[in-house]
Write a protein that holds these residues in place. Structure first.
Motif, short mmCIF file in Angstrom:
data_model
loop_
_atom_site.label_atom_id
_atom_site.label_comp_id
_atom_site.label_asym_id
_atom_site.label_seq_id
_atom_site.Cartn_x
_atom_site.Cartn_y
_atom_site.Cartn_z
N SER A 64 3.71 28.07 -36.28
CA SER A 64 3.91 28.74 -37.32
C SER A 64 4.57 27.99 -38.60
O SER A 64 4.17 28.10 -39.86
N ILE A 65 5.19 26.99 -38.21
CA ILE A 65 5.78 26.10 -39.10
C ILE A 65 4.92 24.91 -39.23
O ILE A 65 4.64 24.51 -40.64
N LEU A 122 11.38 21.98 -35.26
CA LEU A 122 11.31 21.62 -36.44
C LEU A 122 11.10 22.34 -37.62
O LEU A 122 10.32 22.29 -38.65
N LYS A 123 11.76 23.73 -37.64
CA LYS A 123 11.69 24.62 -38.62
C LYS A 123 12.95 24.78 -39.71
O LYS A 123 12.61 25.66 -40.77
N ASP A 124 13.79 23.91 -39.71
CA ASP A 124 15.06 24.20 -40.45
C ASP A 124 15.24 22.98 -41.50
O ASP A 124 16.32 22.99 -42.03
N ASP A 125 14.14 22.33 -41.75
CA ASP A 125 14.18 21.33 -43.01
C ASP A 125 12.90 21.27 -43.70
O ASP A 125 12.10 20.21 -43.85
N PRO A 126 12.82 22.59 -44.18
CA PRO A 126 11.27 22.60 -45.08
C PRO A 126 10.98 21.60 -46.07
O PRO A 126 9.98 20.88 -46.21
N ASP A 127 11.87 21.11 -46.93
CA ASP A 127 11.57 20.09 -47.75
C ASP A 127 11.17 18.68 -47.14
O ASP A 127 10.23 17.77 -47.49
N ASP A 128 12.08 18.25 -46.11
CA ASP A 128 11.63 16.83 -45.14
C ASP A 128 10.46 17.12 -44.71
O ASP A 128 9.72 16.27 -44.61
N ASN A 145 4.71 15.88 -44.20
CA ASN A 145 3.02 16.39 -44.38
C ASN A 145 2.55 15.67 -45.78
O ASN A 145 0.91 15.30 -45.46
N ARG A 146 3.20 14.98 -46.43
CA ARG A 146 2.63 14.36 -47.61
C ARG A 146 2.06 13.02 -47.11
O ARG A 146 1.06 12.45 -47.33
N VAL A 147 3.21 12.25 -46.20
CA VAL A 147 2.70 11.24 -45.45
C VAL A 147 1.50 11.41 -44.57
O VAL A 147 0.67 10.45 -44.65
N LEU A 148 1.57 12.54 -43.99
CA LEU A 148 0.20 12.80 -43.13
C LEU A 148 -0.95 12.50 -43.73
O LEU A 148 -2.13 11.99 -43.60
#
Length: 292
Positions: free
Chosen positions: A14-15, A269-275, A280-283
């Motif tokens: 989900s994240i 990996l669900k508690d740092d949405p900005d990071d 995801n941008r690097v991906l």
């Protein structure tokens, strides 16, 4: 135990599945494509609406402690990323680790999946020569290990790899003894299945070589593919100290990599949405640079 693993997998799905799954009018989704004779040797494969003569591939590998999990949780992400990047994507099942299936057998499943994708692409007049493997937890371990150890023999050559919460060193004391998912006895039994050897508390040191053989960190060299790593600082299944050591070895060998450690997050990996959004941008940048 399996219910705990499943709960973690569903939260990760989900994240991480942050892209909305919508088909373009011409997209082609092939569900449960058989790549072998066993029940779990199936994959969902997505072809974009507009074919190009040469197409990169993104292959998703699910987590679940090597003994659970399913491709189905990542099919929607495969569909959306095929649309977003106009490339071939797939989400695969693999045989679960057991007394008859070790890590090498699972890597063989990745081989067979890529060979099947290549055949399907060729039937559509598409050349495929680059793949980025994206894995989660146990799937990340498999993605790393395959990309590093089978790069030169793969049916489609790995060009980049992405690891979300993936263990890189299966000899780690924390990973074996202090794993929040399960006790030491369970982990040793699981490692025995993965290696095909009986590993116990009394012979663990003697069997480390078998574990190192299936640890991605053992294969780090200057020829490793570009690597993206996302790790939670509060992860007590895959410990950040181990992943930092892995990243440091990539640095020492001159491997192109990016390492994101999410300071408030655990394994999910669900508690740092900005990071996480930045990762995801690097991906996306990896897709455009290495497989397009």
């Amino acid at each position: 135990m399996l219910s705990k693993i499943t709960a973690i997998i569903m939260t990760i799905i989900s994240i991480i599945s942050g892209y909305g799954a919508q088909l373009t009018s011409g997209s082609e989704v092939l569900y449960d494509v058989e790549y072998g004779k066993y029940t779990r040797q199936v994959a969902d494969v997505v072809f974009p609406g507009e074919y190009e003569p040469e197409q990169g591939v993104i292959l998703f590998i699910h987590g679940g402690g090597w003994i659970s999990g399913s491709k189905s949780g990542f099919t929607s992400k495969a569909i959306s990323m095929s649309k977003k990047f106009n490339c071939i994507t797939a989400s695969m099942n693999y045989r679960y680790a057991s007394e008859k299936v070790d890590c090498e057998h699972i890597l063989d499943d990745i081989d067979k999946t890529l060979a099947k994708i290549k055949d399907l692409a060729q039937a559509r007049g598409i050349k495929t020569d680059k793949v980025m493997l994206v894995g989660y937890s146990a799937g990340a371990h498999l993605a790393l290990l395959y990309s590093y150890s089978r790069k030169n023999t793969a049916p489609i050559e790995p060009a980049a790899v992405v690891s979300y919460s993936g263990p890189a060193d299966l000899t780690s004391t924390d990973f074996i003894k202090n794993n929040a998912l399960s006790g030491e006895d369970f982990m040793l039994e699981l490692m025995s299945k993965l290696t095909g050897e009986t590993i116990t508390k009394s012979n663990f040191n003697k069997k480390k070589s078998a574990l190192l053989k299936i640890s991605p960190i053992s294969y780090v060299s200057s020829s490793c593919v570009p690597t993206l790593i996302v790790q939670g600082s509060k992860d007590r299944i895959v410990f950040p100290a181990d992943t930092r050591e892995f990243a440091e070895k990539l640095e020492q060998k001159g491997v192109t990599y990016r390492y994101f450690e999410l300071k408030n997050s655990g394994h999910q990996l669900k508690d740092d949405p900005d990071d996480f959004s930045e990762s995801n941008r690097v991906l996306a940048a990896y897709v455009k640079k290495y497989i397009k």
